[in-house]
Design an enzyme around this catalytic site. Structure first.
Site, PDB file in Angstrom:
ATOM      1  N   GLY A  23      -1.692   8.921  -6.667  1.00  0.00           N
ATOM      2  CA  GLY A  23      -0.320   8.456  -6.700  1.00  0.00           C
ATOM      3  C   GLY A  23       0.087   7.958  -5.333  1.00  0.00           C
ATOM      4  O   GLY A  23      -0.739   7.835  -4.426  1.00  0.00           O
ATOM      5  N   MET A  25       2.529   7.932  -1.722  1.00  0.00           N
ATOM      6  CA  MET A  25       2.931   8.945  -0.752  1.00  0.00           C
ATOM      7  C   MET A  25       4.158   9.674  -1.291  1.00  0.00           C
ATOM      8  O   MET A  25       4.942   9.101  -2.055  1.00  0.00           O
ATOM      9  CB  MET A  25       3.244   8.293   0.596  1.00  0.00           C
ATOM     10  CG  MET A  25       2.009   7.749   1.285  1.00  0.00           C
ATOM     11  SD  MET A  25       2.355   7.100   2.927  1.00  0.00           S
ATOM     12  CE  MET A  25       2.688   8.608   3.825  1.00  0.00           C
ATOM     13  N   SER A  27       4.379  11.997  -3.468  1.00  0.00           N
ATOM     14  CA  SER A  27       4.378  12.247  -4.920  1.00  0.00           C
ATOM     15  C   SER A  27       3.893  13.649  -5.287  1.00  0.00           C
ATOM     16  O   SER A  27       3.932  14.012  -6.455  1.00  0.00           O
ATOM     17  CB  SER A  27       3.511  11.202  -5.628  1.00  0.00           C
ATOM     18  OG  SER A  27       2.169  11.278  -5.175  1.00  0.00           O
ATOM     19  N   GLY A  28       3.413  14.426  -4.328  1.00  0.00           N
ATOM     20  CA  GLY A  28       2.973  15.787  -4.616  1.00  0.00           C
ATOM     21  C   GLY A  28       1.487  15.937  -4.871  1.00  0.00           C
ATOM     22  O   GLY A  28       1.058  16.935  -5.449  1.00  0.00           O
ATOM     23  N   THR A  30      -1.076  16.465  -2.692  1.00  0.00           N
ATOM     24  CA  THR A  30      -1.639  17.589  -1.949  1.00  0.00           C
ATOM     25  C   THR A  30      -1.113  18.912  -2.479  1.00  0.00           C
ATOM     26  O   THR A  30      -1.848  19.895  -2.565  1.00  0.00           O
ATOM     27  CB  THR A  30      -1.341  17.432  -0.445  1.00  0.00           C
ATOM     28  OG1 THR A  30      -1.939  16.212   0.010  1.00  0.00           O
ATOM     29  CG2 THR A  30      -1.912  18.583   0.359  1.00  0.00           C
ATOM     30  N   ASP A  95      -9.035  16.373   0.059  1.00  0.00           N
ATOM     31  CA  ASP A  95      -7.709  15.777   0.228  1.00  0.00           C
ATOM     32  C   ASP A  95      -7.826  14.466   0.984  1.00  0.00           C
ATOM     33  O   ASP A  95      -8.780  14.249   1.734  1.00  0.00           O
ATOM     34  CB  ASP A  95      -6.787  16.737   0.989  1.00  0.00           C
ATOM     35  CG  ASP A  95      -5.325  16.338   0.896  1.00  0.00           C
ATOM     36  OD1 ASP A  95      -4.899  15.862  -0.179  1.00  0.00           O
ATOM     37  OD2 ASP A  95      -4.593  16.512   1.889  1.00  0.00           O
ATOM     38  N   GLU A  96      -6.845  13.580   0.783  1.00  0.00           N
ATOM     39  CA  GLU A  96      -6.801  12.269   1.444  1.00  0.00           C
ATOM     40  C   GLU A  96      -8.127  11.519   1.264  1.00  0.00           C
ATOM     41  O   GLU A  96      -8.671  10.941   2.199  1.00  0.00           O
ATOM     42  CB  GLU A  96      -6.450  12.411   2.925  1.00  0.00           C
ATOM     43  CG  GLU A  96      -5.128  13.093   3.193  1.00  0.00           C
ATOM     44  CD  GLU A  96      -3.894  12.310   2.748  1.00  0.00           C
ATOM     45  OE1 GLU A  96      -4.031  11.153   2.282  1.00  0.00           O
ATOM     46  OE2 GLU A  96      -2.792  12.865   2.843  1.00  0.00           O
ATOM     47  N   GLN A  98      -8.865   8.744   0.074  1.00  0.00           N
ATOM     48  CA  GLN A  98      -8.885   7.312   0.368  1.00  0.00           C
ATOM     49  C   GLN A  98      -9.412   7.021   1.772  1.00  0.00           C
ATOM     50  O   GLN A  98      -9.881   5.924   2.047  1.00  0.00           O
ATOM     51  CB  GLN A  98      -7.494   6.691   0.186  1.00  0.00           C
ATOM     52  CG  GLN A  98      -6.488   7.011   1.278  1.00  0.00           C
ATOM     53  CD  GLN A  98      -5.803   8.349   1.111  1.00  0.00           C
ATOM     54  OE1 GLN A  98      -6.013   9.052   0.134  1.00  0.00           O
ATOM     55  NE2 GLN A  98      -4.957   8.715   2.076  1.00  0.00           N
ATOM     56  N   CYS A 184       9.641   2.132  -6.525  1.00  0.00           N
ATOM     57  CA  CYS A 184       9.210   1.772  -7.878  1.00  0.00           C
ATOM     58  C   CYS A 184       8.712   0.326  -7.853  1.00  0.00           C
ATOM     59  O   CYS A 184       8.872  -0.382  -6.857  1.00  0.00           O
ATOM     60  CB  CYS A 184      10.369   1.930  -8.862  1.00  0.00           C
ATOM     61  SG  CYS A 184      11.684   0.709  -8.626  1.00  0.00           S
TER      62      CYS A 184
END
Length: 196
Positions: A23, A25, A27-28, A30, A95-96, A98, A184
Protein backbone atom coordinates in the site's frame (compact mmCIF):
# COMPACT_ATOMS: atom_id res chain seq x y z
CA UNK A 1 3.19 -26.31 12.15
CA UNK A 2 1.10 -29.44 11.83
CA UNK A 3 1.86 -32.90 13.16
CA UNK A 4 1.05 -35.95 11.05
CA UNK A 5 1.09 -39.53 12.30
CA UNK A 6 1.81 -42.44 9.99
CA UNK A 7 2.73 -45.98 11.11
CA UNK A 8 3.23 -44.76 14.70
CA UNK A 9 5.80 -42.21 13.54
CA UNK A 10 5.26 -38.50 13.99
CA UNK A 11 6.60 -36.00 11.55
CA UNK A 12 6.50 -32.25 11.91
CA UNK A 13 5.78 -30.56 8.62
CA UNK A 14 5.84 -26.85 8.00
CA UNK A 15 3.84 -25.32 5.22
CA UNK A 16 5.63 -22.44 3.57
CA UNK A 17 3.84 -19.45 2.14
CA UNK A 18 4.43 -15.88 1.04
CA UNK A 19 2.21 -13.09 2.38
CA UNK A 20 2.59 -9.58 0.98
CA UNK A 21 1.28 -6.48 2.74
CA UNK A 22 1.37 -3.49 0.37
CA UNK A 23 0.00 0.00 0.00
CA UNK A 24 0.96 3.65 0.18
CA UNK A 25 2.88 5.43 2.90
CA UNK A 26 0.96 5.89 6.17
CA UNK A 27 -1.36 2.94 5.39
CA UNK A 28 -0.31 0.66 8.27
CA UNK A 29 1.89 -1.86 6.40
CA UNK A 30 4.55 -2.05 9.10
CA UNK A 31 1.91 -2.11 11.83
CA UNK A 32 0.31 -5.16 10.18
CA UNK A 33 3.71 -6.84 9.75
CA UNK A 34 4.52 -6.33 13.44
CA UNK A 35 1.06 -7.65 14.43
CA UNK A 36 1.56 -10.86 12.45
CA UNK A 37 5.11 -11.35 13.75
CA UNK A 38 4.03 -10.86 17.37
CA UNK A 39 1.25 -13.43 16.91
CA UNK A 40 3.78 -15.92 15.54
CA UNK A 41 6.06 -15.27 18.53
CA UNK A 42 3.12 -15.76 20.88
CA UNK A 43 2.51 -19.13 19.17
CA UNK A 44 6.10 -20.09 20.11
CA UNK A 45 7.33 -19.98 16.52
CA UNK A 46 10.87 -18.94 15.76
CA UNK A 47 10.77 -15.58 14.00
CA UNK A 48 13.31 -13.28 12.41
CA UNK A 49 12.66 -9.84 10.93
CA UNK A 50 14.82 -8.13 8.32
CA UNK A 51 14.88 -4.61 6.95
CA UNK A 52 17.09 -2.84 4.41
CA UNK A 53 20.09 -1.16 6.03
CA UNK A 54 19.19 2.04 4.15
CA UNK A 55 16.07 2.50 6.33
CA UNK A 56 17.38 4.41 9.35
CA UNK A 57 14.43 6.81 9.79
CA UNK A 58 13.43 5.80 13.32
CA UNK A 59 16.05 3.23 14.30
CA UNK A 60 19.10 1.53 12.86
CA UNK A 61 18.13 -1.90 14.18
CA UNK A 62 14.39 -1.92 14.79
CA UNK A 63 11.35 -1.92 12.54
CA UNK A 64 9.30 1.04 13.77
CA UNK A 65 5.83 2.26 12.76
CA UNK A 66 4.95 5.93 12.31
CA UNK A 67 3.09 5.66 15.65
CA UNK A 68 6.16 4.35 17.48
CA UNK A 69 5.43 0.59 17.70
CA UNK A 70 8.66 -1.34 17.26
CA UNK A 71 10.13 -4.81 17.00
CA UNK A 72 13.76 -5.94 16.83
CA UNK A 73 15.13 -6.55 13.33
CA UNK A 74 18.32 -7.23 11.45
CA UNK A 75 19.35 -4.57 8.90
CA UNK A 76 20.79 -5.98 5.66
CA UNK A 77 22.44 -4.61 2.53
CA UNK A 78 21.48 -7.56 0.32
CA UNK A 79 18.52 -9.93 0.10
CA UNK A 80 20.94 -12.86 -0.28
CA UNK A 81 21.86 -12.47 3.40
CA UNK A 82 18.29 -13.38 4.38
CA UNK A 83 18.87 -17.02 3.40
CA UNK A 84 22.06 -17.21 5.45
CA UNK A 85 20.34 -15.83 8.55
CA UNK A 86 17.09 -17.81 8.32
CA UNK A 87 18.12 -21.37 9.16
CA UNK A 88 15.77 -22.98 11.69
CA UNK A 89 13.32 -20.08 11.44
CA UNK A 90 9.56 -20.65 11.15
CA UNK A 91 8.48 -17.13 10.15
CA UNK A 92 10.53 -14.51 8.31
CA UNK A 93 9.36 -10.91 8.26
CA UNK A 94 10.70 -8.38 5.75
CA UNK A 95 9.90 -4.67 6.04
CA UNK A 96 10.37 -1.94 3.40
CA UNK A 97 10.83 -4.65 0.76
CA UNK A 98 10.77 -2.10 -2.07
CA UNK A 99 14.29 -1.02 -1.04
CA UNK A 100 15.77 -4.52 -1.44
CA UNK A 101 17.37 -5.75 -4.66
CA UNK A 102 15.51 -7.70 -7.35
CA UNK A 103 16.80 -11.00 -5.93
CA UNK A 104 14.29 -10.77 -3.07
CA UNK A 105 11.43 -12.63 -4.82
CA UNK A 106 13.69 -15.65 -5.46
CA UNK A 107 14.86 -15.60 -1.84
CA UNK A 108 11.25 -15.49 -0.60
CA UNK A 109 10.29 -18.34 -2.95
CA UNK A 110 13.19 -20.49 -1.69
CA UNK A 111 12.20 -19.86 1.91
CA UNK A 112 8.53 -20.69 1.26
CA UNK A 113 9.51 -23.81 -0.72
CA UNK A 114 11.50 -24.88 2.36
CA UNK A 115 8.47 -24.54 4.63
CA UNK A 116 9.00 -21.02 5.95
CA UNK A 117 6.16 -18.53 6.29
CA UNK A 118 7.40 -15.29 4.72
CA UNK A 119 5.63 -12.01 5.50
CA UNK A 120 6.72 -9.08 3.33
CA UNK A 121 5.66 -5.44 3.74
CA UNK A 122 6.42 -2.66 1.28
CA UNK A 123 5.29 0.18 -0.93
CA UNK A 124 3.70 -1.15 -4.09
CA UNK A 125 4.26 2.16 -5.95
CA UNK A 126 6.80 4.95 -5.77
CA UNK A 127 5.95 8.68 -5.62
CA UNK A 128 5.32 8.72 -9.39
CA UNK A 129 2.75 5.93 -9.15
CA UNK A 130 5.14 3.40 -10.74
CA UNK A 131 5.52 -0.17 -9.37
CA UNK A 132 8.39 -0.10 -6.88
CA UNK A 133 11.43 -2.42 -6.88
CA UNK A 134 10.74 -6.13 -6.36
CA UNK A 135 7.19 -5.57 -5.09
CA UNK A 136 5.36 -6.47 -8.36
CA UNK A 137 7.18 -9.82 -8.56
CA UNK A 138 6.54 -10.50 -4.87
CA UNK A 139 2.83 -9.80 -5.29
CA UNK A 140 2.73 -12.13 -8.31
CA UNK A 141 4.23 -15.11 -6.44
CA UNK A 142 2.48 -14.47 -3.11
CA UNK A 143 -0.05 -16.88 -1.65
CA UNK A 144 -1.86 -13.89 -0.18
CA UNK A 145 -1.73 -10.14 -0.89
CA UNK A 146 -3.20 -7.65 1.56
CA UNK A 147 -3.51 -4.12 0.19
CA UNK A 148 -3.92 -1.57 2.94
CA UNK A 149 -4.89 2.07 2.43
CA UNK A 150 -4.16 5.37 4.08
CA UNK A 151 -6.64 8.23 4.15
CA UNK A 152 -6.31 11.00 1.56
CA UNK A 153 -5.22 14.18 3.33
CA UNK A 154 -7.22 16.33 0.87
CA UNK A 155 -10.64 14.65 0.65
CA UNK A 156 -10.73 11.83 3.23
CA UNK A 157 -11.20 9.03 0.68
CA UNK A 158 -9.05 5.89 0.67
CA UNK A 159 -5.52 6.77 -0.42
CA UNK A 160 -3.27 4.58 -2.55
CA UNK A 161 -0.62 7.09 -3.66
CA UNK A 162 2.42 8.40 -1.78
CA UNK A 163 2.72 11.95 -3.08
CA UNK A 164 6.14 13.54 -2.63
CA UNK A 165 5.78 17.15 -1.47
CA UNK A 166 9.42 18.12 -1.96
CA UNK A 167 11.39 18.35 -5.19
CA UNK A 168 13.69 15.57 -6.37
CA UNK A 169 13.64 12.92 -9.05
CA UNK A 170 15.47 10.14 -7.18
CA UNK A 171 13.18 7.17 -6.67
CA UNK A 172 14.49 6.50 -3.16
CA UNK A 173 14.14 9.39 -0.74
CA UNK A 174 13.49 8.52 2.89
CA UNK A 175 10.94 10.76 4.50
CA UNK A 176 7.88 11.25 6.62
CA UNK A 177 4.95 13.67 6.69
CA UNK A 178 7.19 16.62 5.80
CA UNK A 179 8.17 14.93 2.53
CA UNK A 180 5.16 12.74 1.68
CA UNK A 181 1.39 12.70 1.94
CA UNK A 182 -1.17 10.01 1.10
CA UNK A 183 -3.59 10.84 -1.72
CA UNK A 184 -6.52 9.10 -3.40
CA UNK A 185 -6.47 8.59 -7.17
CA UNK A 186 -8.62 11.67 -7.88
CA UNK A 187 -6.60 14.08 -5.75
CA UNK A 188 -3.30 12.61 -6.99
CA UNK A 189 -4.33 13.16 -10.63
CA UNK A 190 -5.64 16.66 -9.89
CA UNK A 191 -2.34 17.55 -8.22
CA UNK A 192 -0.35 16.14 -11.14
CA UNK A 193 -2.39 18.27 -13.53
CA UNK A 194 -2.05 21.40 -11.39
CA UNK A 195 -5.73 21.43 -10.39
CA UNK A 196 -5.22 21.03 -6.65
Amino acid sequence: MEVYSENNMQETRRRGRIEVICGSMFSGKTEELIRRMKRAKFAKQKVEIFKPAIDTRYSDEEVVTHEGQSIASTPLDSSASILLLSSDIDVVGIDEAQFFDNGLPDICKQLADNGVRVIVAGLDMDFRGVPFGPMPQLMAIADEVTKVHAICVHCGDLAMYSHRKVSGDKQVMLGETQEYEPLCRTCYNKLKNGQL
